[in-house]
Design an enzyme around this catalytic site. Structure first.
Site, PDB file in Angstrom:
ATOM      1  N   ASN A  88      20.282  48.722  36.441  1.00  0.00           N
ATOM      2  CA  ASN A  88      20.148  48.569  34.997  1.00  0.00           C
ATOM      3  C   ASN A  88      20.690  49.822  34.329  1.00  0.00           C
ATOM      4  O   ASN A  88      20.262  50.930  34.641  1.00  0.00           O
ATOM      5  CB  ASN A  88      18.674  48.368  34.611  1.00  0.00           C
ATOM      6  CG  ASN A  88      18.116  47.073  35.140  1.00  0.00           C
ATOM      7  OD1 ASN A  88      18.795  46.046  35.143  1.00  0.00           O
ATOM      8  ND2 ASN A  88      16.874  47.102  35.608  1.00  0.00           N
ATOM      9  N   GLN A  95      17.083  49.454  31.075  1.00  0.00           N
ATOM     10  CA  GLN A  95      16.851  50.651  31.894  1.00  0.00           C
ATOM     11  C   GLN A  95      15.707  51.450  31.270  1.00  0.00           C
ATOM     12  O   GLN A  95      15.740  51.764  30.074  1.00  0.00           O
ATOM     13  CB  GLN A  95      18.107  51.533  31.968  1.00  0.00           C
ATOM     14  CG  GLN A  95      17.892  52.782  32.834  1.00  0.00           C
ATOM     15  CD  GLN A  95      19.117  53.702  32.891  1.00  0.00           C
ATOM     16  OE1 GLN A  95      20.101  53.490  32.197  1.00  0.00           O
ATOM     17  NE2 GLN A  95      19.027  54.728  33.716  1.00  0.00           N
ATOM     18  N   VAL A  97      14.015  54.155  33.275  1.00  0.00           N
ATOM     19  CA  VAL A  97      13.964  55.495  33.861  1.00  0.00           C
ATOM     20  C   VAL A  97      15.384  56.055  33.913  1.00  0.00           C
ATOM     21  O   VAL A  97      16.276  55.459  34.524  1.00  0.00           O
ATOM     22  CB  VAL A  97      13.352  55.475  35.285  1.00  0.00           C
ATOM     23  CG1 VAL A  97      13.319  56.882  35.872  1.00  0.00           C
ATOM     24  CG2 VAL A  97      11.941  54.885  35.254  1.00  0.00           C
ATOM     25  N   HIS A 101      19.287  54.575  39.716  1.00  0.00           N
ATOM     26  CA  HIS A 101      18.548  53.922  40.802  1.00  0.00           C
ATOM     27  C   HIS A 101      19.051  52.509  41.008  1.00  0.00           C
ATOM     28  O   HIS A 101      19.443  51.828  40.067  1.00  0.00           O
ATOM     29  CB  HIS A 101      17.041  53.896  40.510  1.00  0.00           C
ATOM     30  CG  HIS A 101      16.670  53.292  39.179  1.00  0.00           C
ATOM     31  ND1 HIS A 101      16.766  53.988  38.004  1.00  0.00           N
ATOM     32  CD2 HIS A 101      16.214  52.067  38.847  1.00  0.00           C
ATOM     33  CE1 HIS A 101      16.372  53.225  37.003  1.00  0.00           C
ATOM     34  NE2 HIS A 101      16.047  52.029  37.485  1.00  0.00           N
TER      35      HIS A 101
HETATM   36  P1  5GP Z   1      14.604  50.241  35.362  1.00  0.00           P
HETATM   37  O1  5GP Z   1      14.011  49.297  34.368  1.00  0.00           O
HETATM   38  O2  5GP Z   1      14.812  51.613  34.767  1.00  0.00           O
HETATM   39  O3  5GP Z   1      15.845  49.714  36.020  1.00  0.00           O
HETATM   40  O4  5GP Z   1      13.558  50.339  36.533  1.00  0.00           O
HETATM   41  C1  5GP Z   1      12.623  51.336  36.679  1.00  0.00           C
HETATM   42  C2  5GP Z   1      11.669  50.867  37.756  1.00  0.00           C
HETATM   43  O5  5GP Z   1      10.852  51.951  38.116  1.00  0.00           O
HETATM   44  C3  5GP Z   1      10.733  49.742  37.319  1.00  0.00           C
HETATM   45  O6  5GP Z   1      10.912  48.613  38.162  1.00  0.00           O
HETATM   46  C4  5GP Z   1       9.337  50.350  37.442  1.00  0.00           C
HETATM   47  O7  5GP Z   1       8.374  49.437  37.923  1.00  0.00           O
HETATM   48  C5  5GP Z   1       9.562  51.493  38.415  1.00  0.00           C
HETATM   49  N1  5GP Z   1       8.669  52.621  38.208  1.00  0.00           N
HETATM   50  C6  5GP Z   1       8.369  53.221  37.036  1.00  0.00           C
HETATM   51  N2  5GP Z   1       7.529  54.241  37.219  1.00  0.00           N
HETATM   52  C7  5GP Z   1       7.276  54.290  38.564  1.00  0.00           C
HETATM   53  C8  5GP Z   1       6.464  55.143  39.369  1.00  0.00           C
HETATM   54  O8  5GP Z   1       5.799  56.063  38.912  1.00  0.00           O
HETATM   55  N3  5GP Z   1       6.469  54.895  40.703  1.00  0.00           N
HETATM   56  C9  5GP Z   1       7.201  53.887  41.255  1.00  0.00           C
HETATM   57  N4  5GP Z   1       7.127  53.736  42.583  1.00  0.00           N
HETATM   58  N5  5GP Z   1       7.978  53.078  40.525  1.00  0.00           N
HETATM   59  C10 5GP Z   1       8.012  53.267  39.185  1.00  0.00           C
END
Ligand code: 5GP
Length: 115
Positions: A88, A95, A97, A101
């Site tokens: 993402n 997105q 974070v 990733h």
């Molecule tokens: P994005 O939406 O940015 O592509 O995905 C971020 C992902 O990070 C999400 O699926 C969310 O559940 C995961 N995530 C967020 N905070 C944490 C955390 O503190 N620990 C872990 N293991 N995953 C996290």
């Protein structure tokens, strides 16, 4: 100094995560809100906020992340059944974070197109 994002804090062991694999360049751990039986996050240790900031010099690193994904998918038993790799980038893609990733998602059948 800018605040560390959550994934950098996981790399630095400041917060806990279920880590499945680590080497000098990357980390693989379980997503805290799994969307499938297998939902892992594959991240570089290098701080790259999103795919918009991937540089030419990162080409080998990105290749290494994909070779890691392939190997972990085998280990998790989803290589044959199939899996999805999701990146993402930015607000429209949700997105949340700002640390590059790849989601490795598998263990159930999925639909297309994504929501
Ligand atoms: P994005 O939406 O940015 O592509 O995905 C971020 C992902 O990070 C999400 O699926 C969310 O559940 C995961 N995530 C967020 N905070 C944490 C955390 O503190 N620990 C872990 N293991 N995953 C996290």
């Amino acid at each position: 100094m800018p605040e560390k994002n959550i994934f950098k804090r996981i790399i630095d062991r400041e917060i806990e995560a279920e880590i499945l694999f680590e080497d000098d360049r990357c980390l693989v751990f379980r997503d805290i809100m799994p969307q499938a039986p297998v939902h892992l996050l594959v991240i570089p240790k290098k701080e790259i906020p999103s795919s918009n900031e991937i540089a030419e010099e990162d080409a080998e690193l990105i290749g290494h992340l994909f070779l890691t994904i392939r190997r972990i998918a085998e280990e998790q038993g989803v290589a044959e059944s199939g899996y999805r790799v999701v990146l993402n980038c930015g607000p429209d893609a949700t997105q949340t974070v700002r640390h590059l990733h790849f989601h490795l998602i598998g263990g159930r059948s999925m639909s297309w197109p994504p929501g």
